[in-house]
Design a protein around this motif. Sequence first.
Motif, PDB file in Angstrom:
ATOM      1  N   ARG A  72     -12.792   4.013  23.218  1.00 26.63           N
ATOM      2  CA  ARG A  72     -12.429   3.390  24.492  1.00 26.63           C
ATOM      3  C   ARG A  72     -11.400   2.278  24.327  1.00 26.63           C
ATOM      4  NH1 ARG A  72     -18.082   1.115  26.566  1.00 26.63           N
ATOM      5  NH2 ARG A  72     -18.647   3.238  25.972  1.00 26.63           N
ATOM      6  N   THR A  73     -11.446   1.531  23.226  1.00 24.78           N
ATOM      7  CA  THR A  73     -10.496   0.428  23.069  1.00 24.78           C
ATOM      8  C   THR A  73      -9.100   0.921  22.716  1.00 24.78           C
ATOM      9  OG1 THR A  73     -11.114   0.140  20.736  1.00 24.78           O
ATOM     10  CG2 THR A  73     -12.300  -1.180  22.368  1.00 24.78           C
ATOM     11  N   ASN A  83      -6.317  10.858  25.302  1.00 29.58           N
ATOM     12  CA  ASN A  83      -7.684  10.386  25.088  1.00 29.58           C
ATOM     13  C   ASN A  83      -8.570  11.458  24.464  1.00 29.58           C
ATOM     14  OD1 ASN A  83      -6.929   7.985  26.371  1.00 29.58           O
ATOM     15  ND2 ASN A  83      -7.562   8.736  28.377  1.00 29.58           N
ATOM     16  N   THR A 304     -16.655   7.014  22.885  1.00 30.48           N
ATOM     17  CA  THR A 304     -15.536   7.455  23.708  1.00 30.48           C
ATOM     18  C   THR A 304     -15.979   7.477  25.177  1.00 30.48           C
ATOM     19  OG1 THR A 304     -15.970   9.839  23.861  1.00 30.48           O
ATOM     20  CG2 THR A 304     -14.996   9.027  21.811  1.00 30.48           C
ATOM     21  N   LEU A 305     -15.026   7.680  26.061  1.00 27.41           N
ATOM     22  CA  LEU A 305     -15.319   7.835  27.486  1.00 27.41           C
ATOM     23  C   LEU A 305     -15.028   9.265  27.952  1.00 27.41           C
ATOM     24  CD1 LEU A 305     -13.886   4.483  28.921  1.00 27.41           C
ATOM     25  CD2 LEU A 305     -16.241   5.028  28.281  1.00 27.41           C
ATOM     26  N   SER A 504     -13.145   6.382  36.261  1.00 25.07           N
ATOM     27  CA  SER A 504     -12.027   5.919  35.440  1.00 25.07           C
ATOM     28  C   SER A 504     -11.718   4.458  35.744  1.00 25.07           C
ATOM     29  CB  SER A 504     -10.787   6.776  35.701  1.00 25.07           C
ATOM     30  OG  SER A 504     -11.030   8.136  35.407  1.00 25.07           O
TER      31      SER A 504
END
Length: 512
Positions: A72-73, A83, A304-305, A504
């Motif tokens: 995520r960062t 992503n 992760t997203l 999001s």
Amino acid sequence: MTALNSSPVVAADEIAKLCYERFNELPRKGKPEPGREWTPLAAVVKITRCAKSDIVEKEVVSIGTGTKCIGRTAMSPKGDVLNDSHAEVIARRGCIRYLIHELHRAVTGMGSSVYCQSKHQGKWRLQPGISFLFFTSHTPCGDASIIPINGSHLQPCPSVSSVNNDKGTDGRGLKRKAEHLISLQNSKRPSLEEKETEETKQEGLYVSKRASSSSTVGDEPPQSSSAKTHQETILHSSAELAENTSSISNVNQTVCARQNSPVYDVLRTGAKSVPGGLSDPLQPGAGYHSTGLLRVKPGRGEPTLSLSCSDKMARWGVLGFQGALLSHYLQEALYFSTVVVGKCPFSQEAMQRALITRCSHVSDLPAGFSVSPPVFLQSKLEFPFSQAQTELQHKAGQGCVTPCGAAVSWCKVPDQPLDVTANGLKQGVTKKAMGTAKARSALCKLELFHAFLSLVSSTEASVLPDSLRRNDLHTYLDYKEASETYQKAWQLLRNQAFPLWPRSDRDLLLFK
């Protein structure tokens, strides 16, 4: 492109062979190292049924490989980093590149092999006889990968109902139901020996001929196969695969024999349930997972997203695979008519549950959207770069078998059809080029947005879709939100089937 006789059902082996051959034709860059690296393959195939003959043309228009997601960062507010680089996602994004290119040809009068004008102002639809098929060499990660072994006739895991179907609950009721089902299953299932190893507890009873290396690796769950042991032959072509492949054992026969009774278990998925909802019970055997949960793909270290491929494909089955931007131009959403899976662990029931059943009750969708379940087929042809085949080809001194770090994309566009990335950026990018166009994948949000803006600018004002005739559209987010029918369909899907789908971060969508 191949011209083939029409048949009531698409031939799964034919589709797999077509996709494998197209991958073999690509340059070496980004492909796995034989015998050491593995990767899944996904593809989109355009099907053209000729109106005045029995000929059916099948053409691969997008190819994708990959197993990785960024943390995520590492996500960029500029939209310039990929992503999610799982094969299914790469293939779908490559297909969007192709669809934008074909629309550009259509609106500029060059002619498209995909679209024809709709009766509605500024809208386009698929030409008669055109459809799209999705191929993946391995079962999608997430819910579809929770597959029963040595007892497929039993319910493998406690099933979780949608929030919409359990009115009046706050989540605790669903959890109690799941726990009750687990208790019932445990009372009917032979218990595992107390001395069972920790590896077996965590990874289930699936181990290949290289058992020590078959646990979850990196960002992709292990590729496991059926419960019967056969001798495998290393194959190098699709034709050889068709004639010679047979199942690889992924059941620990020693453990099974030790129990003097059948062992009921499920294959594991590395994807974790989304925060805020139910979690997996993590019980031994079939009680390890709960089914029906939204899941987030694992990353190396940092979470992760990115939602699992099972979840994303279920979403495509209602919203279409074209996305919000292309929906401005399309009269109807685009759906995959068929999903073909290569030789790997596979369950029709798990695919049905993960990709269809979770969304089958969604209703009141706007015009152009529908619940559109695909037909599921499985091929007998295994991808030569699957984990199982890579382990068979592995030789001493090659190092550990590992997932390939690169993601390969190819799509049928004239400008830079091949795109190879690593860690969300062009493979081999130098520090000096970081943050520049040279570092960006053609599949990242920013590049696809720019391709879409080029399409808009090439469309004559008189035939521009109504939703794009506004003066307040500037950012990527603006254009996505202006696709109002798509957003309405997405809101209904979220409310009725996926209320826990993470939203999001708007700050990551404000690029131009």
